[in-house]
Scaffold this motif. Structure first.
Motif, PDB file in Angstrom:
ATOM      1  N   PHE A 358      59.467  35.762 -16.830  1.00 45.21           N
ATOM      2  CA  PHE A 358      58.847  36.497 -17.928  1.00 45.21           C
ATOM      3  C   PHE A 358      57.358  36.171 -18.031  1.00 45.21           C
ATOM      4  O   PHE A 358      56.537  37.059 -18.320  1.00 45.21           O
ATOM      5  N   ALA A 359      56.992  34.923 -17.786  1.00 45.68           N
ATOM      6  CA  ALA A 359      55.577  34.537 -17.811  1.00 45.68           C
ATOM      7  C   ALA A 359      54.800  35.283 -16.736  1.00 45.68           C
ATOM      8  O   ALA A 359      53.677  35.762 -16.973  1.00 45.68           O
ATOM      9  N   PHE A 360      55.381  35.417 -15.552  1.00 42.55           N
ATOM     10  CA  PHE A 360      54.736  36.150 -14.460  1.00 42.55           C
ATOM     11  C   PHE A 360      54.547  37.624 -14.823  1.00 42.55           C
ATOM     12  O   PHE A 360      53.478  38.204 -14.591  1.00 42.55           O
ATOM     13  N   LEU A 361      55.566  38.238 -15.393  1.00 35.34           N
ATOM     14  CA  LEU A 361      55.464  39.649 -15.778  1.00 35.34           C
ATOM     15  C   LEU A 361      54.411  39.864 -16.862  1.00 35.34           C
ATOM     16  O   LEU A 361      53.666  40.856 -16.834  1.00 35.34           O
ATOM     17  N   ILE A 362      54.327  38.936 -17.812  1.00 34.74           N
ATOM     18  CA  ILE A 362      53.326  39.057 -18.872  1.00 34.74           C
ATOM     19  C   ILE A 362      51.918  38.926 -18.294  1.00 34.74           C
ATOM     20  O   ILE A 362      50.994  39.676 -18.669  1.00 34.74           O
ATOM     21  N   ILE A 363      51.717  37.984 -17.371  1.00 31.30           N
ATOM     22  CA  ILE A 363      50.397  37.818 -16.742  1.00 31.30           C
ATOM     23  C   ILE A 363      50.009  39.082 -15.976  1.00 31.30           C
ATOM     24  O   ILE A 363      48.853  39.540 -16.046  1.00 31.30           O
ATOM     25  N   CYS A 364      50.958  39.666 -15.250  1.00 32.70           N
ATOM     26  CA  CYS A 364      50.680  40.902 -14.513  1.00 32.70           C
ATOM     27  C   CYS A 364      50.323  42.040 -15.467  1.00 32.70           C
ATOM     28  O   CYS A 364      49.406  42.831 -15.200  1.00 32.70           O
ATOM     29  N   LEU A 365      51.034  42.125 -16.584  1.00 28.60           N
ATOM     30  CA  LEU A 365      50.757  43.173 -17.560  1.00 28.60           C
ATOM     31  C   LEU A 365      49.358  43.010 -18.146  1.00 28.60           C
ATOM     32  O   LEU A 365      48.598  43.989 -18.252  1.00 28.60           O
ATOM     33  N   ILE A 366      48.993  41.799 -18.527  1.00 26.67           N
ATOM     34  CA  ILE A 366      47.650  41.547 -19.072  1.00 26.67           C
ATOM     35  C   ILE A 366      46.583  41.853 -18.024  1.00 26.67           C
ATOM     36  O   ILE A 366      45.538  42.450 -18.322  1.00 26.67           O
ATOM     37  N   ASP A 367      46.854  41.475 -16.777  1.00 25.20           N
ATOM     38  CA  ASP A 367      45.895  41.701 -15.697  1.00 25.20           C
ATOM     39  C   ASP A 367      45.601  43.187 -15.519  1.00 25.20           C
ATOM     40  O   ASP A 367      44.439  43.599 -15.414  1.00 25.20           O
ATOM     41  N   TYR A 368      46.644  44.012 -15.529  1.00 25.94           N
ATOM     42  CA  TYR A 368      46.448  45.441 -15.328  1.00 25.94           C
ATOM     43  C   TYR A 368      45.952  46.138 -16.596  1.00 25.94           C
ATOM     44  O   TYR A 368      45.338  47.207 -16.511  1.00 25.94           O
ATOM     45  N   MET A 369      46.194  45.563 -17.752  1.00 24.01           N
ATOM     46  CA  MET A 369      45.581  46.103 -18.968  1.00 24.01           C
ATOM     47  C   MET A 369      44.064  45.915 -18.925  1.00 24.01           C
ATOM     48  O   MET A 369      43.308  46.813 -19.323  1.00 24.01           O
ATOM     49  N   PHE A 370      43.599  44.765 -18.454  1.00 22.86           N
ATOM     50  CA  PHE A 370      42.165  44.555 -18.262  1.00 22.86           C
ATOM     51  C   PHE A 370      41.598  45.604 -17.307  1.00 22.86           C
ATOM     52  O   PHE A 370      40.528  46.165 -17.538  1.00 22.86           O
TER      53      PHE A 370
END
Length: 541
Positions: A358-370
């Protein structure tokens, strides 16, 4: 950003990352399932640990052996035989247990009652002093004394079951109630919801060693076969997570399981939990050799050997990575970016059940939101490494400023508005030379000459201007600019005025124009007159 650079689109970047991650995930799953995983598990001793765990589960009597040789918890499905309820998040029990149906031939609640009673009153006292598999909880007897393993008799276990599983009153409370009011339903049950202490054969006292029995009103409904009552009792016994996360919220069967596996209810029971912990640790260690090498190759090694930090996915989608200033990515930036991506994709393999995923998925989501919201088209890891992903098909990337200037000089049509600095400097130099003969410049010099009050100061000012102009020309020559014309500009030339000499050079003497001298007049009367006239004329000249 320069017109020669075109940023990569969000969709193409997502596809490139997906390709890279699949190149990591597919071989990892195959190797961990069929090759590296089993070999590592065997080398770490998982077979022996699994055998010990099955022996313990069989000894508790709370588990049932399945057709595959594994042991499962019993289950209850009030809606039919096909569904198997799962634990809904209790911190006292694991959430990955599989369940098996209770054996037929007895009421569901009675089966759970038999299993839980057998474990607490029958198994715990038997094994506590033998091989140490079962370590009973510390229990305070009704007389206030604390029972240890050697002193903890079966009566103590039955008291513990009655009070902590059913909520029945203590022996002293029951005996006091009987002395005051005689044998009553309330005195035997206390605040218990369904059960009460059984009576002795005489019917005048409570039998604390016997199994508690249903209160009279519920026993009548059970005898009558009331389905709602039977379902209610089955859930009361089965519930492994009765709407809460503490031991007190568990059903009767759930409390017995919590005691067996070692939880908040029985923190001294470490045999089961230690085996499970070692199995989980070994399972994690077995995954590392199948995951980390592919993560290292795809996300670190390949971009490090590529001059533009391309991964296989970026190569497929025609993407490149450049420095934020628009030039080729440096070794430092390439190393930092590759290391950061390797760390990010290694997060799912960290220990911690599903939390790292879940931590990995959240980091990926934040990365692509940027990336989606950024005007500069930079993701979070782009910003941290001062890099940018661009379309390699339409972008022209240069090594440095000199390479860029040379390319723009050769292809000015590709860069609208580009002005060659050398040509610009040459034009400015020609314009400066042309300004010397400009009428406005001549008029300005004349005006300055008319307004001078001190000729020495005026002459010094003009010398300074001339020397400054010579210095600018020398600097332009050193930079390779072409100087139009030959010689040096005459910044002081006006009508009838000679050019000023260069700095630090002696002034050349003024050359006078050679004039034809008139023939001397000869006085016929005096012979010396000829010589005198000649001398006077020389003096005049």
């Amino acid at each position: 950003m320069d017109a020669s650079i075109k940023e990569a689109g969000l969709f193409r970047r997502f596809v490139a990352f997906l390709v890279d991650f699949l190149l990591l995930l597919v071989p990892f799953l195959l190797l961990s399932q069929f090759l590296i995983g089993p070999a590592m598990a065997k080398a770490l001793g998982n077979d022996a640990l699994t055998s010990d765990l099955k022996t313990y589960q069989q000894a508790t009597g709370l588990f049932r052996e399945g057709q595959d040789g594994n042991y499962y918890l019993y289950s209850y499905d009030p809606n039919g035989p096909s569904a198997y309820p799962a634990v809904s998040g209790s911190s006292s029990l694991p959430s990955d247990y599989q369940y098996d149906k209770l054996p037929e031939g007895e009421e569901t609640y009675e089966a759970y009652y038999r299993l839980a009673w057998h474990y607490v009153v029958g198994v715990l006292p038997t094994y506590a002093d033998s091989d140490g598999l079962f370590q009973p909880i510390t229990y305070t007897l009704s007389n206030g004394e604390t029972a240890t393993v050697g002193e903890f008799t079966s009566y103590g276990y039955s008291d513990y079951f009655a009070q902590n599983f059913f909520g029945l009153p203590t022996r002293d409370e029951v005996n006091s109630s009987i002395e005051r009011n005689g044998v009553t339903e309330k005195g035997l049950s206390g605040d218990s919801e369904y059960f009460k202490y059984a009576l002795s054969e005489s019917g005048e006292a409570a039998d604390f060693a016997a199994r508690p029995v249903l209160q009279a009103k519920y026993q009548e409904l059970v005898d009558a076969g009331d389905k709602d009552t039977l379902k209610e009792l089955a859930l009361y016994f089965f519930d492994l997570d009765k709407g809460g996360s503490s031991y007190g919220d568990l059903g009767v069967y759930g409390k017995a399981v919590a005691l067996a596996i070692g939880s908040d209810a029985n923190p001294t029971q470490t045999y089961y939990s230690s085996i499970v912990s070692r199995l989980n640790s070994n399972a994690w260690l077995a995954l590392l050799p199948a995951y980390l090498p592919f993560a290292f190759i795809v996300f670190f090694l390949v971009p490090m050997v590529s001059k533009d930090a391309k991964t296989p996915g970026k190569w497929l989608m025609k993407l490149s990575v450049i420095s934020l200033d628009g030039y080729t990515i440096t070794m430092k930036e390439r190393t930092l970016r590759s290391l950061l991506m390797f760390i990010i994709v290694s997060i799912p393999i960290l220990p911690g059940d599903t939390i790292p995923i879940f931590a990995f998925l959240i980091i990926c989501l934040i990365d692509y939101m940027f990336l989606a919201l950024s005007k500069s088209k930079q993701s979070l890891h782009d910003r941290l490494t001062h890099t940018l992903e661009v379309d390699s098909r339409t972008s022209v990337v240069f090594k440095d400023e000199a390479e860029k200037e040379n390319y723009m000089h050769l292809h000015p049509e590709l860069f609208p508005g580009y002005v060659d600095p050398k040509a610009q400097a040459e034009n400015e130099h020609i314009a400066m030379l042309d300004s010397i003969l400009d009428s406005s410049t001549i008029d300005r010099n004349r005006e300055e000459a008319r307004n001078i009050t001190n000729f020495d100061e005026y002459e010094q000012m003009k010398d300074d201007e001339f020397n400054a102009a010579l210095k600018r020309l020398a600097e332009q020559k050193e930079q390779g600019y072409v100087v139009a014309g030959k010689g040096k500009p005459n910044l002081h030339k006006e009508e009838g005025e000679a050019a000023k000499p260069e700095e630090d050079k002696p002034a050349e003497p003024k050359k006078e124009e050679k004039k034809e001298e008139p023939l001397p007049f000869v006085n016929p009367v005096s012979e010396n007159e000829d010589d005198l006239l000649g001398e006077d004329e020389k003096k005049d000249s």
